[in-house]
Design an enzyme around this catalytic site. Sequence first.
Site, PDB file in Angstrom:
ATOM      1  N   LYS A   1     -11.670  -2.939  -4.343  1.00  0.00           N
ATOM      2  CA  LYS A   1     -12.598  -1.816  -4.501  1.00  0.00           C
ATOM      3  C   LYS A   1     -11.846  -0.510  -4.657  1.00  0.00           C
ATOM      4  O   LYS A   1     -12.434   0.499  -5.023  1.00  0.00           O
ATOM      5  CB  LYS A   1     -13.626  -1.773  -3.372  1.00  0.00           C
ATOM      6  CG  LYS A   1     -13.095  -1.997  -2.025  1.00  0.00           C
ATOM      7  CD  LYS A   1     -14.187  -2.271  -1.013  1.00  0.00           C
ATOM      8  CE  LYS A   1     -13.489  -2.579   0.314  1.00  0.00           C
ATOM      9  NZ  LYS A   1     -14.326  -3.083   1.337  1.00  0.00           N
TER      10      LYS A   1
ATOM     11  N   LYS B   1      -4.893  -8.421  -7.450  1.00  0.00           N
ATOM     12  CA  LYS B   1      -6.165  -8.870  -6.862  1.00  0.00           C
ATOM     13  C   LYS B   1      -7.280  -7.870  -7.162  1.00  0.00           C
ATOM     14  O   LYS B   1      -7.037  -6.674  -7.305  1.00  0.00           O
ATOM     15  CB  LYS B   1      -6.013  -9.194  -5.374  1.00  0.00           C
ATOM     16  CG  LYS B   1      -6.000  -8.046  -4.438  1.00  0.00           C
ATOM     17  CD  LYS B   1      -6.073  -8.547  -2.982  1.00  0.00           C
ATOM     18  CE  LYS B   1      -6.099  -7.310  -2.076  1.00  0.00           C
ATOM     19  NZ  LYS B   1      -6.287  -7.571  -0.682  1.00  0.00           N
TER      20      LYS B   1
ATOM     21  N   LYS C   1       0.824  -1.212   0.000  1.00  0.00           N
ATOM     22  CA  LYS C   1       0.000   0.000   0.000  1.00  0.00           C
ATOM     23  C   LYS C   1       0.853   1.255   0.000  1.00  0.00           C
ATOM     24  O   LYS C   1       0.509   2.246  -0.641  1.00  0.00           O
ATOM     25  CB  LYS C   1      -0.939   0.020   1.214  1.00  0.00           C
ATOM     26  CG  LYS C   1      -2.135  -0.900   1.084  1.00  0.00           C
ATOM     27  CD  LYS C   1      -3.217  -0.501   2.078  1.00  0.00           C
ATOM     28  CE  LYS C   1      -4.395  -1.462   2.040  1.00  0.00           C
ATOM     29  NZ  LYS C   1      -5.378  -1.210   3.096  1.00  0.00           N
TER      30      LYS C   1
END
Length: 331
Positions: free
Chosen positions: A197, A194, A111
């Site tokens: 959202k 992956k 991230k």
Amino acid sequence: MQRIFSGIQPTGIPQLGNYLGAIRNWVALQRDHECIFCLVDMHAITVWQDPAALRQQTLAQTAVLLASGIDPQAHILFNQSAVSAHARLGWIFNCVSRLGWLNRMTQFKDKAGKDRENHSAGLYVYPNLMAADILAYKATRVPVGDDQRQHLELANDIAQKFNHDYGVDFFPAIEALIPPGAARVMSLRDGTKKMSKSDPSAQSRIEMTDDADTIALKIRRAKTDPEPLPTDPAELTARPEARNLVEIYAVLANMTAADVLARHGGEGFGPFKSALADVLIATVGPIASETRRLLDDPEHLQTVLRGGAARAQAIAEPVVSEVERLVGFLK
Ligand code: AMP
Ligand code: TRP
């Protein structure tokens, strides 16, 4: 009966990966567990969230969970920030957990990427709060997707270190419940990433509020390679996009990848995609329409969450009070 805890971030609209990797199992586990399901809004703000959007997405996420079959009467559904025990135990765990442990967390590395210095301290200590979520209820089983396995190992390390440092046998061991099939649903645009959202392209994912036409269009546009589907499942390994679509079909139809290829191997992607769209629409369609209906009554959704928070608080408060006493806080 064993106690389950699991959480999902109220960021964006839940997508097929959340449903197959998490929500569907939550619904099934309700049969033989005492379940606590949490919308982790405190985790959500570890990266910037527009306040109005966060409120709206918390309601949308609640609606999807109810539409999918979560029972808020028999079990507990609430938002994390409504129960202060999470923040209090999270702080204590910030002091138990070690920097060396956090430095190994691959999700933080993914991230934060190269721009590590510019990310919030919250994103870094995210797994400590996750451990607090679970252990504030002394939950022993945690259903999650495969991407959360490392965080649960860390939660066990924290629990053990706490027990050791304070000379108690207070926190139980946590067992990860990771579904065997579709543990990782991949992006429709890139079979090596992956489905998420937070992906900037809505074409990369099936959202749990998509109507039938949208689902059919996204599947038609999904990235594939030019070869027909193989008949041997071993050949899927080198073809990530084909493999992803076959695996999605397999879990939705309760089949193995080999069964799917026995039926569709040798076919071009055109007919296979149309069969895949049909099974997707059969599962997602009814959830999407019930979600839209529930979202027409946001007051009802808030009442459900407030009721869940009161019951969650009643379980977590004595646990966290005892932890505070064990570490030496004057009570
Ligand atoms: P998140 O959207 O990161 O809050 O994830 C909520 C839950 O959905 C977690 O249990 C994740 O492991 C699961 N999950 C999220 N994305 C996927 C995916 N692409 N495939 C399988 N499970 C997923
Ligand atoms: N980190 C989890 C995710 O992104 C969400 C989460 C927060 C969670 N706290 C939890 C999952 C506790 C299980 C248990 O998917």
